[in-house]
Design an enzyme around this catalytic site. Structure first.
Site, mmCIF file in Angstrom:
data_model
loop_
_atom_site.group_PDB
_atom_site.id
_atom_site.type_symbol
_atom_site.label_atom_id
_atom_site.label_comp_id
_atom_site.label_asym_id
_atom_site.label_seq_id
_atom_site.Cartn_x
_atom_site.Cartn_y
_atom_site.Cartn_z
ATOM 1 N N GLY A 97 -107.164 -11.782 64.183
ATOM 2 C CA GLY A 97 -107.848 -12.071 65.440
ATOM 3 C C GLY A 97 -106.844 -12.495 66.495
ATOM 4 O O GLY A 97 -105.671 -12.100 66.441
ATOM 5 N N SER A 98 -107.299 -13.319 67.423
ATOM 6 C CA SER A 98 -106.441 -13.664 68.551
ATOM 7 C C SER A 98 -105.369 -14.683 68.149
ATOM 8 O O SER A 98 -105.539 -15.457 67.204
ATOM 9 C CB SER A 98 -107.291 -14.246 69.676
ATOM 10 O OG SER A 98 -107.937 -15.410 69.215
ATOM 11 N N THR A 99 -104.278 -14.659 68.887
ATOM 12 C CA THR A 99 -103.183 -15.593 68.624
ATOM 13 C C THR A 99 -103.647 -17.032 68.835
ATOM 14 O O THR A 99 -103.281 -17.930 68.066
ATOM 15 C CB THR A 99 -101.977 -15.245 69.524
ATOM 16 O OG1 THR A 99 -101.529 -13.937 69.133
ATOM 17 C CG2 THR A 99 -100.831 -16.216 69.353
ATOM 18 N N CYS A 138 -104.769 -4.083 67.916
ATOM 19 C CA CYS A 138 -103.705 -5.085 68.156
ATOM 20 C C CYS A 138 -102.355 -4.401 68.263
ATOM 21 O O CYS A 138 -101.454 -4.900 68.920
ATOM 22 C CB CYS A 138 -103.659 -6.159 67.075
ATOM 23 S SG CYS A 138 -104.829 -5.968 65.772
ATOM 24 N N LYS A 149 -116.184 -13.460 56.755
ATOM 25 C CA LYS A 149 -117.020 -13.507 57.963
ATOM 26 C C LYS A 149 -116.586 -12.418 58.941
ATOM 27 O O LYS A 149 -115.463 -12.426 59.428
ATOM 28 C CB LYS A 149 -116.896 -14.855 58.669
ATOM 29 C CG LYS A 149 -117.914 -14.957 59.809
ATOM 30 C CD LYS A 149 -117.681 -16.139 60.732
ATOM 31 C CE LYS A 149 -116.775 -15.824 61.882
ATOM 32 N NZ LYS A 149 -117.293 -14.826 62.832
ATOM 33 N N GLU A 180 -101.510 -9.795 76.130
ATOM 34 C CA GLU A 180 -102.338 -8.781 75.477
ATOM 35 C C GLU A 180 -103.643 -8.602 76.255
ATOM 36 O O GLU A 180 -104.360 -9.564 76.506
ATOM 37 C CB GLU A 180 -102.655 -9.221 74.045
ATOM 38 C CG GLU A 180 -103.358 -8.123 73.262
ATOM 39 C CD GLU A 180 -103.700 -8.526 71.839
ATOM 40 O OE1 GLU A 180 -104.151 -9.671 71.636
ATOM 41 O OE2 GLU A 180 -103.534 -7.689 70.941
ATOM 42 N N GLY A 231 -105.578 -18.046 65.830
ATOM 43 C CA GLY A 231 -104.616 -18.096 64.720
ATOM 44 C C GLY A 231 -103.841 -19.413 64.718
ATOM 45 O O GLY A 231 -103.641 -20.033 63.674
ATOM 46 N N GLU A 269 -102.846 -12.200 61.066
ATOM 47 C CA GLU A 269 -102.500 -10.958 61.776
ATOM 48 C C GLU A 269 -103.080 -11.118 63.170
ATOM 49 O O GLU A 269 -104.290 -11.120 63.342
ATOM 50 C CB GLU A 269 -103.072 -9.752 61.026
ATOM 51 C CG GLU A 269 -102.367 -8.468 61.365
ATOM 52 C CD GLU A 269 -103.089 -7.669 62.432
ATOM 53 O OE1 GLU A 269 -102.746 -7.867 63.626
ATOM 54 O OE2 GLU A 269 -103.986 -6.884 62.090
HETATM 55 P P1 ADP Z 1 -110.919 -11.671 69.394
HETATM 56 O O1 ADP Z 1 -110.086 -11.934 70.594
HETATM 57 O O2 ADP Z 1 -110.508 -10.525 68.558
HETATM 58 O O3 ADP Z 1 -112.405 -11.784 69.632
HETATM 59 P P2 ADP Z 1 -111.021 -14.163 67.987
HETATM 60 O O4 ADP Z 1 -109.811 -14.789 67.424
HETATM 61 O O5 ADP Z 1 -111.785 -14.903 69.023
HETATM 62 O O6 ADP Z 1 -110.495 -12.777 68.436
HETATM 63 O O7 ADP Z 1 -112.056 -13.773 66.842
HETATM 64 C C1 ADP Z 1 -111.671 -13.236 65.598
HETATM 65 C C2 ADP Z 1 -112.540 -13.837 64.516
HETATM 66 O O8 ADP Z 1 -112.276 -15.232 64.424
HETATM 67 C C3 ADP Z 1 -114.038 -13.715 64.756
HETATM 68 O O9 ADP Z 1 -114.669 -13.446 63.510
HETATM 69 C C4 ADP Z 1 -114.401 -15.086 65.288
HETATM 70 O O10 ADP Z 1 -115.749 -15.440 65.064
HETATM 71 C C5 ADP Z 1 -113.476 -15.977 64.481
HETATM 72 N N1 ADP Z 1 -113.170 -17.280 65.081
HETATM 73 C C6 ADP Z 1 -113.221 -17.640 66.393
HETATM 74 N N2 ADP Z 1 -112.852 -18.948 66.543
HETATM 75 C C7 ADP Z 1 -112.555 -19.414 65.303
HETATM 76 C C8 ADP Z 1 -112.084 -20.678 64.785
HETATM 77 N N3 ADP Z 1 -111.842 -21.711 65.571
HETATM 78 N N4 ADP Z 1 -111.862 -20.781 63.460
HETATM 79 C C9 ADP Z 1 -112.076 -19.724 62.628
HETATM 80 N N5 ADP Z 1 -112.520 -18.523 63.057
HETATM 81 C C10 ADP Z 1 -112.749 -18.351 64.364
#
Ligand code: ADP
Length: 488
Positions: free
Chosen positions: A246-248, A302, A194, A399, A251, A268
């Site tokens: 993606g974001s901590t 990042c 995704k 960050e 994660g 990551e």
């Molecule tokens: P960023 O701060 O880089 O936008 P996110 O962590 O919000 O980081 O998003 C990174 C990815 O994780 C995107 O593809 C987002 O749709 C997906 N995402 C956001 N929330 C969730 C979740 N609860 N579970 C799985 N994937 C998620």
């Protein structure tokens, strides 16, 4: 060169006439469906969302929103392809498909670079020279490993895991897809991926490439949606491995939600890299490295060098040169090859960055911003410096993910190591010095997954990348990048 292309302005800086990349040849569908089982299929509930250009605020296309049922179909397609085809296929045959995908990315590199800059806002120079070539190189590199796994891990008899659920962010949309898909395929796994909701288009173009490459149906499925769709992939009982960038915060949520299952996971996450410049460093090169580390990609990396540590003896000179260099940066149209700093990926992200800029001022750091003009339309942020930042400031600890650099000075190696390590993250760092011994001393002591020496933000498919502490775990790239997709 004619006068209109290249002139000196009153400040003595070169200014350039616009040199935009042509986007007329770009064919985007009005609507994009989900790529499941080798076909583009409509989402079960018929819901679509818009994807915009952050530089023009124009709608580029509508993209399907996958619900739980669609995720289930994608995972079933991946499982079916795994059991019936991919797992059984001789590794050298699998390698041919991966190699073919790499070649096709190269053939369509211009189109991919333009779409990446349109949908994500990054300068075309970046997408053309970094994102797209590196994406192709990842497929080439892992195509090479596919039939050599027993040489990579002698005597350990590595086998694939099954279905990998992969979720990626918006800062390197195509490259992150390559980082995830290539090693998964090379190790014999199938994929449900995704992309981020603000940058789905190059992943969907990759889906077209994958379809054309003749990869057996269902080996790679690409589905679009928001966090809920991501969560449905993570929580699907038939997913064997989760790979997330993606974001901590997200994660941590993911890690919690798979606790108690036997799913393998790599994360990551965020970063807050220290870029450390010693008195014996080549100052001009360091200035260029600092600019490259935090401003060239709008700080949307990042591993961005968002904390600068300068040794006291050169602080004045370096800051003066850095400010001068910042004044020459061109902020604007991502499709213009002269642009250094493109658009911030979304309104939401721009608001977050502006919030931190206000916070930095309130915390007492000294603000400096380039005096450049920024376009009225679209989401843009001036390259920003905070001088006299201190270790306790939130702009130093958190960050920001924007072109904002917090500067601190230091006297001794011990002091800078302690400060560099004294944050929750540990993804990357940079060291600038003339002395090899100092570099080796630093690399051993900095708690960061990647340490660049006398350069910054250099990537190669053969080198592993990943973090310490809240920056996550597991490595992507290189031989190490195969391991999270294998059992021994
Ligand atoms: P960023 O701060 O880089 O936008 P996110 O962590 O919000 O980081 O998003 C990174 C990815 O994780 C995107 O593809 C987002 O749709 C997906 N995402 C956001 N929330 C969730 C979740 N609860 N579970 C799985 N994937 C998620």
């Amino acid at each position: 060169m004619s006068k209109t292309e290249h002139t000196l302005d009153l400040m003595g800086n070169w200014t350039y006439a616009p040199a935009p990349e042509d986007s007329k040849h770009i064919k985007l569908n009005k609507k994009y469906d989900l790529f499941i089982g080798g076909k583009f299929v409509k989402p079960g509930k018929g819901k679509y969302f818009d994807t915009f250009s952050p530089s023009t605020e124009e709608k580029l296309a509508e993209v399907a929103e996958a619900e739980e049922k669609d995720v289930d179909l994608a995972v079933k397609a991946a499982r079916n392809a795994y059991e019936k085809v991919w797992k059984k296929m001789p590794a050298k045959e699998r390698a041919k498909y991966i190699f073919r995908i790499a070649r096709m990315i190269q053939e369509r590199s211009r189109e991919l670079a333009v779409i990446e800059s349109m949908d994500g806002g990054k300068p075309i120079r970046e997408s053309r020279d970094i994102d797209v070539p590196l994406a192709a190189n990842h497929f080439f590199y892992y195509a090479g490993w596919a039939d050599k796994l027993e040489y990579a891990f002698p005597g350990r008899n590595p086998t694939s895991l099954g279905v990998a659920g992969q979720i990626i962010p918006w800062n390197f949309p195509l490259l992150m897809a390559a980082w995830k898909i290539a090693p998964a395929l090379a190790t014999g796994n199938t994929v449900v991926l995704k992309p981020a909701e603000t940058t789905p288009l190059t992943a969907l173009k990759l889906a077209e490439i994958i379809q054309e490459s003749g990869l057996p149906d269902g080996v790679v499925n690409i589905i679009t949606g928001f966090g809920k769709t991501g969560a449905a992939i993570v929580n699907h009982p038939d997913v064997n491995k989760v790979a997330f960038t993606g974001s901590t915060d997200v994660g941590k949520l993911i890690q919690k939600s798979i606790a108690g299952t036997d799913k393998k996971i790599t994360l990551e996450l965020g970063g807050k890299a220290a870029n450390i410049v010693f008195e014996d460093a080549p100052i001009d090169q360091a200035v260029e490295g600092i600019v490259n580390g935090i401003f060239f990609n709008q700080g949307h990396v990042c591993c961005a060098g968002s904390r600068l540590f300068v040794q006291e003896g050169i602080a004045n000179e370096l800051i003066r040169k850095l400010k001068d260099r910042m004044e020459t940066l061109i902020v604007g149209n991502p499709l213009d090859k002269n642009t250094d700093v493109g658009a911030i990926n979304s309104k939401e992200q721009l608001d977050k960055i502006n919030h931190y800029i206000k916070l930095g001022v309130n915390e007492g750091a000294d603000l400096f911003q380039s005096s450049c003009a920024i376009p009225k339309k679209g989401y843009f942020c001036k390259p920003t410096l905070f001088l006299h930042a201190s270790q306790s400031h939130r702009i130093v600890q958190e960050e920001i993910f924007g072109p904002v650099l917090a500067v601190q000075t230091f006297r001794t190696i011990e002091e800078v190591i302690e400060k560099a390590n004294n944050i929750p993250y540990g993804l990357s760092a940079g060291v600038w010095t003339d002395k090899g011994s100092k570099i080796f001393n630093m690399t051993g002591k900095l708690r960061a997954g990647v340490v660049w020496a006398n350069t910054y933000n250099k990537f190669d498919p053969t080198s592993p990348f990943g973090g310490y502490k809240e920056s996550g775990f597991g490595r992507e790239g290189g031989l190490h990048g195969l391991m999270p997709y294998l059992k021994f």
